[in-house]
Design an enzyme around this catalytic site. Structure first.
Site, PDB file in Angstrom:
ATOM      1  N   ARG A  24     -10.706   0.021  15.502  1.00 11.56           N
ATOM      2  CA  ARG A  24     -10.632   0.788  14.259  1.00 11.56           C
ATOM      3  C   ARG A  24     -11.563   0.101  13.275  1.00 11.56           C
ATOM      4  NH1 ARG A  24      -5.115   1.558  10.811  1.00 11.56           N
ATOM      5  NH2 ARG A  24      -5.570  -0.627  10.469  1.00 11.56           N
ATOM      6  N   MET A  47      10.260  24.875   0.433  1.00  8.19           N
ATOM      7  CA  MET A  47       9.501  23.917  -0.372  1.00  8.19           C
ATOM      8  C   MET A  47      10.418  23.057  -1.241  1.00  8.19           C
ATOM      9  SD  MET A  47       6.472  24.559  -3.162  1.00  8.19           S
ATOM     10  CE  MET A  47       5.377  25.389  -2.023  1.00  8.19           C
ATOM     11  N   TYR A  59      14.149  31.816   5.115  1.00  5.69           N
ATOM     12  CA  TYR A  59      12.905  32.449   5.565  1.00  5.69           C
ATOM     13  C   TYR A  59      12.941  32.719   7.067  1.00  5.69           C
ATOM     14  CZ  TYR A  59      10.527  31.310   1.177  1.00  5.69           C
ATOM     15  OH  TYR A  59      10.145  31.213  -0.130  1.00  5.69           O
ATOM     16  N   LYS A  96       0.848  -1.200   0.000  1.00  7.06           N
ATOM     17  CA  LYS A  96       0.000   0.000   0.000  1.00  7.06           C
ATOM     18  C   LYS A  96       0.879   1.244   0.000  1.00  7.06           C
ATOM     19  CE  LYS A  96      -0.268  -0.170   5.031  1.00  7.06           C
ATOM     20  NZ  LYS A  96      -1.084  -0.563   6.191  1.00  7.06           N
TER      21      LYS A  96
END
Ligand SMILES: *Cc1c(COP(=O)(O)O)cnc(C)c1O
Length: 378
Positions: free
Chosen positions: A139, A319, A271, A41
């Site tokens: 769950r 980023m 930043y 997965k």
């Protein structure tokens, strides 16, 4: 190696051999009577689901496991032939894809068993399904007792119950009784169903932790191993027995230096000027940022390996880039690689290390390596 990675500014090198070896080691631990479903997965925890599936199939895997129908369909489209267990079941609108792509859903409720029956009746074939039991994780899965489960299964005569499964919430925690309680509840239900004539071929509750720490009574005749295949076993809590499983990380993550510059003492970096050079400093800008999966919280806290040494990230994570302090070397320039995850010059930085630095778990680190990071297989 240089050739395959040359065009990429940031890339994850995945070792086919390590994936295969880790999978074989899991098989060795559980032995020949226990099926190992390879959990692929989340794009195989960031390693590339199609590629990992083909490695596992070549190793003889009969079963793979994904979370969603979409993931299962993607694997079929990539040519995967093994059985595919869809661990989070299917939604009504996904029924046709389940049939068409021969996916095996793990059903989460008795209502879903009835839905599966309707699907099988329409399809005109006895579609197999596994039934997830909530044995105490709270769950997914059915919480009903054996009587109701038996009624639902028997009422779904067009579909075929192929497996009973559950998931353990605390398998690496040996200070907690939860695992023993969950297994007892699951076994009790299996016995009661068997007495009612319901004894599907597969029973499974274990993932990597229950394999690695030798919780043999959780193995039944199938285990679902994810993280171990990728080379990690989370640390145990409490009085854990010795690990039975030895695996090695299959993925190394590299990024290239875009620029190097010398900063005077006191110069702010990045930043918010969250870092100021405490002395004249050589800085490198590296082509990986939070969009690639470098956690923002690693700003001024994390490190990478550069020129074979642990090298701090300075300033905030951007980023697309990070800044690192490479005052220790003049050997690095634009185009050279640093290691975000992996080994270099005898120094190691793995997903467990990064998880500790960011307050998360190794799974999270691996899954968040971004799509922009090219996966390269060696
Ligand atoms: C993800 C998952 C697994 C695999 O767990 P690992 O700890 O990665 O081995 C097994 N079973 C279920 C239900 C899962 O969701």
């Amino acid at each position: 190696m240089e050739n395959v990675t040359a065009p990429f500014r940031s890339f994850a090198l995945v070792s086919r051999e390590r994936i295969a070896r880790n999978y074989r080691r899991i098989r060795e631990v559980v032995g020949p009577g226990v099926e190992v479903a390879g959990v692929v997965k989340a794009d195989a925890y960031g390693h590339g689901a199609a590629e990992v599936s083909s490695i596992l199939e070549a190793e003889g895997a009969h079963w793979l496991a994904v979370s969603s129908v979409e993931e299962g369909v993607t694997l079929r489209q990539a040519g995967v032939r093994a059985r595919i267990l869809v661990m989070a079941g299917f939604l009504p609108y996904e029924g046709e894809a389940v049939v068409e792509h021969e996916l095996t859903p793990a059903l989460q409720s008795l209502a879903a068993v009835a839905e599966m029956d309707r699907l099988a009746r329409r399809a005109g074939k006895p579609l197999p399904y596994h039934l997830k039991i909530d044995s105490g994780m709270g769950r997914m899965g059915a919480r009903e007792g054996a009587g109701e489960v038996a009624a639902a299964v028997c009422g779904a005569a067009h579909a075929r119950l192929e497996g009973l499964m559950s998931h353990l919430a605390s398998a690496a925690d040996f200070a907690s009784p939860q695992t023993a309680e969950q297994i007892a509840r699951f076994d009790h239900l299996c016995r009661a169903l068997a007495e009612a004539g319901i004894a599907p071929p597969y029973r499974h509750t274990a993932s990597t932790n229950a394999v690695a720490y030798g919780r043999e009574n959780a193995w039944h005749n199938m285990v679902r191993a994810g993280l171990g295949i990728y080379g990690y076993v989370p640390a145990a809590r409490g009085a854990a027995p010795p690990r039975m499983l030895t695996v090695e990380p299959a993925l190394a993550w590299k990024a290239r230096i875009i620029a190097v510059k010398d900063l005077p003492e006191g110069a702010p970096v990045g930043y918010g000027a969250t870092f100021r050079a405490p002395r004249p400093m050589r800085m490198a800008i590296v082509a990986a940022g939070y969009a690639d999966g470098v956690f923002h919280s690693l700003g001024n806290r994390g490190s990478v390996i550069a020129a074979g040494q642990t090298t701090p990230i300075v300033g905030s994570v951007c980023m697309d880039v990070i800044a690192i302090d490479i005052s220790h070397t003049t050997a690095l320039g634009p185009g050279d690689e640093v290691t975000l995850l992996g080994e270099e010059g005898g120094v190691k930085l793995d997903a467990e290390d990064l998880a500790r630095a960011t307050g998360t778990i190794s799974y999270d680190i691996l899954c968040r390596i971004g799509r922009r990071v090219a996966r390269v297989y060696a």
